[in-house]
Design an enzyme around this catalytic site. Structure first.
Site, PDB file in Angstrom:
ATOM      1  N   HIS A   5      48.065  46.372  45.823  1.00  0.00           N
ATOM      2  CA  HIS A   5      46.653  46.510  44.973  1.00  0.00           C
ATOM      3  C   HIS A   5      46.232  48.054  44.949  1.00  0.00           C
ATOM      4  O   HIS A   5      45.285  48.343  44.523  1.00  0.00           O
ATOM      5  CB  HIS A   5      45.764  45.822  45.715  1.00  0.00           C
ATOM      6  CG  HIS A   5      44.299  45.759  45.055  1.00  0.00           C
ATOM      7  ND1 HIS A   5      44.205  45.205  43.951  1.00  0.00           N
ATOM      8  CD2 HIS A   5      43.173  46.110  45.511  1.00  0.00           C
ATOM      9  CE1 HIS A   5      42.685  45.227  43.410  1.00  0.00           C
ATOM     10  NE2 HIS A   5      42.190  45.859  44.680  1.00  0.00           N
TER      11      HIS A   5
ATOM     12  N   ASP B 178      50.331  41.757  42.519  1.00  0.00           N
ATOM     13  CA  ASP B 178      49.025  42.313  43.168  1.00  0.00           C
ATOM     14  C   ASP B 178      48.199  41.027  43.541  1.00  0.00           C
ATOM     15  O   ASP B 178      47.828  40.274  42.817  1.00  0.00           O
ATOM     16  CB  ASP B 178      48.102  43.000  42.017  1.00  0.00           C
ATOM     17  CG  ASP B 178      46.821  43.597  42.897  1.00  0.00           C
ATOM     18  OD1 ASP B 178      46.615  43.159  44.192  1.00  0.00           O
ATOM     19  OD2 ASP B 178      46.252  44.533  42.284  1.00  0.00           O
TER      20      ASP B 178
ATOM     21  N   SER C 162      39.786  49.315  41.902  1.00  0.00           N
ATOM     22  CA  SER C 162      39.248  47.891  42.469  1.00  0.00           C
ATOM     23  C   SER C 162      37.858  47.683  42.139  1.00  0.00           C
ATOM     24  O   SER C 162      37.353  47.908  40.690  1.00  0.00           O
ATOM     25  CB  SER C 162      39.722  47.893  43.816  1.00  0.00           C
ATOM     26  OG  SER C 162      39.743  46.513  44.348  1.00  0.00           O
TER      27      SER C 162
END
Length: 267
Positions: A244, A216, A94
């Site tokens: 995610h 996602d 991320s």
């Protein structure tokens, strides 16, 4: 200040190449527990907590330094200097994919490859770019965090984790969010969700694997295709996963994709 204490750095395994694992927003290095063991027999594995997260030294949190992702990238490079042996394979999740990207631009000589798990260089839709959110969406998200961080965490963490057939993982992510200092988390969220690092993609010379999930909420597939077009020497691998955090919800698919990429890189 000790870098080990500041970032709660842990190192294990052995090998001529170091695999450095950097966690995402609201998490800590424990999120790598399913993925890291698959590589510790061949690589020196280094994990750490971003300042303000997990077991990091909270007193080291400086709102000015960490007012952009560059502050975290500087920390990452210090960790590389002190704990890495040989070239580094950087695995980020991320927001740490962009922290890692900045590090590879600043000091490309340290990095053999970058593996980007659920990355996004910009979360806000702009012109033809589809980041997944409007500016109003992000403003609402941040306002909700400001007014009720714990409530936001309880509602959003399960949606971010996905995998409705494994509700315990959503609970784990909720607890991870809630353990963080709310003021630090809210500041980090603004830095994360309002950042735009699209222009930096073309500046990194480090070969990259982009691991994107098929469904996602935070980083849609369109982002993966955009990054693959902009990031030189990159490969896009789409993982069949809702959520995610595929390194937690489907670690075997992640490790298989990483192994496939590294086999091409290292042979």
């Amino acid at each position: 200040m000790s870098i080990q204490r500041r970032n709660n750095v842990q190192a294990y395994g052995d090998g001529p190449v170091t695999m450095l694992l950097a966690h995402g927003f609201g998490c800590d290095q424990s999120m790598w527990r399913y993925l890291a063991p698959a590589f510790s027999e061949r690589f020196r594995v280094v994990t750490f907590d971003l300042v303000g997260s997990g077991g990091s030294l909270l007193s080291a949190y400086d709102r000015q330094k960490y007012g952009s992702l560059n502050g975290y990238a500087a920390d990452l490079l210090e960790i590389v200097d002190e704990f890495a042996t040989g070239p580094v394979i950087l695995v980020g999740h991320s927001v740490s994919t962009m922290i890692g990207l900045l590090a590879t631009i600043e000091a490309p000589e340290h990095f053999l490859a970058q593996i980007m798990v659920a990355p996004s260089p910009c979360y806000i839709n702009q012109n033809d770019y589809v980041g997944g959110f409007t500016r109003a969406d992000i403003d609402d998200l941040l306002d909700t965090m400001d007014s009720n961080y714990l409530g936001w965490s309880s509602n959003m963490a399960p949606a971010i984790m996905g995998v409705p057939d494994q509700p315990e993982l959503g609970i784990e992510l909720t607890n991870s969010f809630c353990r963080n200092d709310p003021e630090i988390a809210k500041h980090f969220a603004r830095v994360t969700f309002l950042s735009d690092h699209r222009a930096a993609l073309s500046l990194s010379p480090t070969p990259a694997l982009i691991l994107q999930c098929s469904d996602d909420l935070i980083a849609p597939v369109t982002v993966g295709h955009y990054m693959q077009q902009q990031l030189q020497h990159s490969v896009l691998d789409l993982i069949d996963n809702v959520g995610h955090c595929p390194h937690v919800s489907t670690p075997s698919a992640c490790s298989t994709a990483i192994e496939r990429f590294l086999e091409r890189m290292l042979t």
